[in-house]
Design an enzyme around this catalytic site. Structure first.
Site, short mmCIF file in Angstrom:
data_model
loop_
_atom_site.label_atom_id
_atom_site.label_comp_id
_atom_site.label_asym_id
_atom_site.label_seq_id
_atom_site.Cartn_x
_atom_site.Cartn_y
_atom_site.Cartn_z
N GLU A 1 85.73 -134.82 43.11
CA GLU A 1 86.35 -133.50 42.92
C GLU A 1 86.25 -132.63 44.16
OE1 GLU A 1 84.71 -132.00 39.25
OE2 GLU A 1 85.80 -133.48 38.06
N GLU B 1 88.09 -139.90 35.58
CA GLU B 1 87.12 -139.18 34.75
C GLU B 1 87.87 -138.24 33.83
OE1 GLU B 1 83.71 -137.28 36.77
OE2 GLU B 1 83.99 -135.56 35.43
#
Length: 516
Positions: free
Chosen positions: A201, A309
């Protein structure tokens, strides 16, 4: 007297009785499966689950739901854990998460001191750096080897970088020395890695830190060269994945162009889109899947998209929803939706930990979504078929070629809490759908179809107990995953989908050329 007789019925008998009584009040639906060609293809290990780095002190909203479920403190000798993984045969596990870019590896000479995760408000995500001891790495790989895991390992992408003075942007080149030491140790020990992923991320605006797209492309090229050098045999060489964050068209396209061909084999992105139980809301994420597919087709056609994810609700999940039957309306629908957009893998956050684990964080007992995922893995093959109906969006329908069987398998999701659907399956075998459409024909084979009806205990969608064909799914006395048997139904009758239920159906004699 009648009460005594009713109690003597088996759970399956009562389920079948209610199944056929539903016919009278059901809404008729025709689901059309286009079996002549496939529209997309998943990997064999489409079902994936994550293990995260969070320590027990990870707390949000007045709760600390991770307990002893992080990578560094999870009980790897727990029998339920091993049996739950082994039941898949080849479950893909992704090791990664928010603290991934603060983890150093206790091997080699690139790191002088090996820290432990501690709460620190000035650190990324409120924690200091942590480290992975090699004895723990060996223990993890021992479990994975014994249970058939295909492992994706997320590397620290911030090692060697420094934070800019006025923003969350991190600067400098990635230092691969610590990652190289880990890889060399891993190879020496004979541990098998299916893929390496760089960072977590950090793309676009990031979450707690971010990287420029061009700089990230330079870093991942370094990783690719390192993997190629250390794993000279292409047959056993791990794939390289990235960027493992939230999709942003400009950032992703810049990254693809700067990276060039054949560096990454999988484009990983994250999705946390759980909202109200509204099919229109769930449909909104389809645009993200489509936009990413367009970007990949234009700029990186050599790579396949992955959901690297996804836990529905972020920050450890919703404590009253994520571990219950209700979460399946989101989770199973996302499995169906992403597969139609040619996604190769869908990694659920998490296998265990937080509120959204497939396994209970303390008891390790499987939550309802575990069984939904296991049935998908066992029944739904890689070839994805176009599946449509023209009625309410509260009925979701997906179909694939069956896994290891002839014919097709369907997933039918009834999001209505009032309406029963009576589903007839229609076969569209028109090779050229844009031309004048020939009349489809209603499937009516001779072989009985297999049905797996998943419903919540006592009709309560917030229950963490799921029933299969009327019987609660519970671990055996030896802590094994229970056998999951279908009911066999005459192929001439419609498929009954009760309110608030999920149904997997396998039709072995469905004539689908795409599945030949």
């Amino acid at each position: 007297m009648a009460t005594v007789k009713l109690r003597s019925f088996s759970a399956l008998s009562i389920f079948l009785l209610s199944y056929f009584l539903c016919f009278a009040a059901a809404e008729d639906v025709r689901v059309t499966v286009r079996g002549v060609t496939s529209v997309a293809k998943t990997d064999d290990t489409f079902i994936c689950a994550t293990l995260d780095w969070w320590p027990s002190t990870k707390c949000d909203y007045g709760q600390c739901p991770w307990g002893q479920a992080g990578i560094l403190n999870l009980d790897l000798n727990n029998k339920i854990l091993a049996n739950a993984i082994r039941a898949f045969g080849n479950l893909r596990i992704r090791i990664g998460g928010s603290l991934q870019d603060q983890v150093v590896y206790q091997v080699g000479h690139a790191v002088k001191k090996f820290p432990h995760f501690k709460r620190n408000d000035t650190g990324l995500f409120g924690f200091t750096r942590g480290s992975l001891p090699m004895h723990r790495w060996n223990q993890l790989n021992k479990l994975f080897n014994q249970t058939g895991v295909k492992l994706t390992f997320g590397l620290n992408a911030l090692f060697g970088k420094h934070k800019s003075s006025d923003s969350d942007l991190w600067l400098g080149n990635w230092n691969p020395k610590n990652a190289r030491d880990l890889m060399e140790y891993t190879i020496f020990q004979g541990h098998k890695i299916d893929s390496y992923e760089l960072g977590n991320e950090l793309c676009a605006s990031g979450v707690s830190a971010r990287l420029d797209a061009v700089q990230y492309s330079k870093d991942i090229i370094v990783l690719k060269k390192l993997v190629d050098k250390l794993y000279p045999d292409p047959k056993t060489r791990p794939a390289v994945l990235g960027p493992a964050g939230f999709y942003d068209q400009q950032w992703f396209n810049t990254f693809f162009e700067a990276t060039g061909p054949n560096v990454i084999q999988g484009v990983t992105h994250h999705i946390y889109n759980l909202g109200p139980g509204d099919p229109y809301f769930l449909d909104q994420v389809a645009q993200t899947y489509r936009d990413l597919s367009v970007s990949i087709n234009e700029f990186a056609p050599w790579a396949g998209p992955w959901v690297g994810e996804s836990g529905g609700a972020f920050n450890s999940g919703g404590k009253d929803v994520s571990h219950t039957f209700a979460n399946g309306f989101w989770y199973l629908d996302q499995l169906g939706m992403t597969s139609t957009f040619n996604h190769k893998v869908f990694c659920r956050q998490a296998l265990i930990g937080g509120n959204y684990g497939l396994l209970n964080t303390t008891s390790f007992i499987p939550n309802p979504d575990y069984y939904g995922a296991l049935l998908w893995h066992r029944l739904m093959g890689k070839e994805v078929l176009v599946t449509t109906h023209d009625t309410t969006p509260y009925l979701r329908a997906y179909s694939h070629c069956s896994r290891n069987k002839p014919g097709i398998s369907l997933l039918l999701i009834n999001m209505s809490n009032q309406t029963t659907f009576s589903v007839t399956v229609e076969n569209d075998d028109n090779l050229y759908p844009s031309s004048r459409k020939l009349k489809n024909y209603i499937y009516g084979g001779t072989e009985k179809r297999e049905e797996y009806h998943l419903t919540p205990k006592d009709g309560n969608i917030q229950s963490d107990v799921v029933l299969l064909n009327g019987t609660p799914l519970k671990l055996t006395s030896s802590l094994d995953i229970p056998e999951m048997k279908p009911i066999y139904v005459d192929s001439s009758s419609p498929i009954t989908i009760a309110p608030d239920s999920f149904v997997y159906v396998t039709i072995k004699d469905f004539k689908a050329p795409a599945c030949a």
